[in-house]
Design a protein around this motif. Structure first.
Motif, PDB file in Angstrom:
ATOM      1  N   GLU A   1      -9.920 170.413  49.088  1.00  0.00           N
ATOM      2  CA  GLU A   1      -8.993 170.985  48.122  1.00  0.00           C
ATOM      3  C   GLU A   1      -7.866 169.642  48.414  1.00  0.00           C
ATOM      4  O   GLU A   1      -6.657 169.107  47.109  1.00  0.00           O
ATOM      5  N   ALA A   2      -6.843 170.254  49.001  1.00  0.00           N
ATOM      6  CA  ALA A   2      -5.795 168.858  49.593  1.00  0.00           C
ATOM      7  C   ALA A   2      -6.771 167.411  49.213  1.00  0.00           C
ATOM      8  O   ALA A   2      -5.582 166.968  49.157  1.00  0.00           O
ATOM      9  N   ALA A   3      -7.421 167.024  50.166  1.00  0.00           N
ATOM     10  CA  ALA A   3      -8.005 165.290  49.562  1.00  0.00           C
ATOM     11  C   ALA A   3      -7.524 165.378  48.611  1.00  0.00           C
ATOM     12  O   ALA A   3      -7.213 164.432  48.128  1.00  0.00           O
ATOM     13  N   VAL A   4      -8.537 165.839  47.544  1.00  0.00           N
ATOM     14  CA  VAL A   4      -8.962 165.987  46.218  1.00  0.00           C
ATOM     15  C   VAL A   4      -7.885 165.761  45.557  1.00  0.00           C
ATOM     16  O   VAL A   4      -7.272 165.158  44.363  1.00  0.00           O
ATOM     17  N   LEU A   5      -7.046 166.669  45.681  1.00  0.00           N
ATOM     18  CA  LEU A   5      -5.592 167.126  44.767  1.00  0.00           C
ATOM     19  C   LEU A   5      -4.596 165.552  45.056  1.00  0.00           C
ATOM     20  O   LEU A   5      -4.059 164.926  44.119  1.00  0.00           O
TER      21      LEU A   5
END
Length: 416
Positions: A96-100
């Motif tokens: 989630e963090a990497a994609v965001l």
């Protein structure tokens, strides 16, 4: 250390969702903190193991689920940037963090955050099981045979022709749905069981049905690396996974550093072809039946077990990223072959389960050249005791119960 870091540039651990017992974040805090880099972290509360580390300058308690609107998460990161008030390296610990970060690079960079710049669509595609499979096919990288049913008729047709057992996974590595289709990696033994499970997947099942790679004919391998803006590896490591939790399907519980130039070359060529920049954590399964390394998972971020890997110069992937993003050179060196990594709270139940299954890893060394523990560190003991306290507190599900819940959904057959 034969290198010097820029101590004026802190690091921020970015995580979304409720998983306070995350040893990877603790490892990153220690890795840079021991070099004198000020470390900050987003935590579920002030009493997580990460928040207890002596190397954490400050925790930012922020309860998230991963289901929030991206704009809300970006706004939260921008608020933290204003409080930090200086350039800061972002270290995502989940998809989630990497994609965001990948999809909102401009506002985050404008706020002073430092991170590898990448094609905004690439992290989401790599984290997706379908997107990764399509990239593997496009670039000639071996991966398990897979199908992506659009509805129940496709599942019925698959059940008539497929060779069982098969593996079912959620199509996306993370899902913003309230009910994922399956509970992680699920081994399905018969067509009847597939049809039974599919009844609850809805009109548009968000699953991938994948070839099962028998563990008796396979070995689980890991690649961790950091690639610069030219998709050139600045730090590259390979290892073999001995045990995981849940058994044969979950996160690494016990692993060794094992030199594998062929595997490193496969990873480097694939990254160059797709043009990725940043830290990678790959899971591959070597299929002895055809002699191929088959890519199962591509995590476009730091893996929880990254501290298994360090070169002779003392560089791991998190240190490599901080050095490169702050304009420092990344020292080269051979990896520590024979070094092992143990996650204390999950390796014991994993060991018992693996002994019952009779599974062994031929490439694992008979004796370790050194051991890195996930939780315990003599210079930073509080995360270990905080982990124990949260693990046994009332309301916490025992690891064996978690395994039983996983088995009720089907026995896992490949690393998640």
């Amino acid at each position: 250390m034969p290198f010097a870091v820029d101590r004026s540039v802190p690091g921020l651990i970015v995580k979304f969702g409720n998983y306070p017992l995350h040893h990877g974040g603790v490892g990153a805090i220690r890795s840079l903190g021991r070099l004198g880099v000020p470390m900050y972290a987003i935590t579920e509360d002030r009493y997580t193991p990460a928040a207890a580390s002596r190397y954490l300058h400050r925790a930012f308690p922020w309860r998230t689920t991963g289901a929030e609107e991206p704009a809300r998460l970006v706004d939260g990161l921008l608020r933290i940037a204003r409080r930090l008030g200086r350039p800061t390296v972002l270290i995502p610990t989940d998809e989630e963090a990497a994609v965001l970060i990948g999809e909102h690079q401009e506002p985050l960079a404008g706020a002073g955050y430092l991170f590898p710049r990448v094609d905004p669509e690439l992290p989401r595609r790599l984290a997706s099981k379908q997107g990764l499979h399509e990239l593997c096919v496009e670039h000639g990288i071996a991966s398990p045979a897979a199908t992506f049913p659009a509805g129940y008729p496709d599942i019925e047709e698959f059940a008539e022709k497929a060779r069982f057992p098969v593996v079912a996974k959620n199509r996306e590595a993370f899902t913003r749905r309230s009910r994922p289709a399956v509970n992680g990696t699920t081994r399905i033994a018969t067509p009847e069981r597939l049809r039974e499970l599919a009844q609850g997947w809805g009109e548009r099942p968000g699953v991938i049905l994948q070839e099962y790679l028998p563990r008796e004919d396979a070995e689980d391998w890991i690649v961790h690396a950091y690639f610069d803006q030219d998709s050139t590896p600045r730090a590259m490591f390979t290892g073999v996974k001995v045990r995981s939790w849940p058994p044969h399907a979950g996160m690494t519980a016990h692993a060794y550093v094992v030199d594998n130039p062929e595997l490193a070359d496969i990873a480097a060529r694939f990254i160059k072809q797709i043009g990725f920049t940043g830290i990678i954590d790959l899971d591959l399964r070597f299929d002895r039946r055809d002699g191929q390394y088959k890519l199962l998972d591509f995590n476009p971020r730091m893996g929880a077990q990254f501290r298994l890997f360090e070169n002779e110069a003392g560089v791991d992937v998190v240190r490599a990223m901080h050095l490169q993003l702050t304009g420092r050179s990344v020292p080269e060196g051979e990896q520590r072959a024979g070094h092992r990594y143990v996650v204390e709270n999950i390796d014991l139940p994993a060991l018992l389960a693996y002994r019952r299954s009779g599974y062994t890893t031929p490439h694992a060394p008979h004796r370790a050249s050194g051991t890195e523990l996930a939780w315990w560190a003599a210079d930073d003991p509080r995360p270990f005791f905080t982990m124990l306290a949260r693990l046994v507190r009332p309301g916490t599900r025992h690891l064996y119960q978690l395994w039983r819940a996983n088995r009720r959904g089907g026995t896992a057959g490949a690393p998640a």
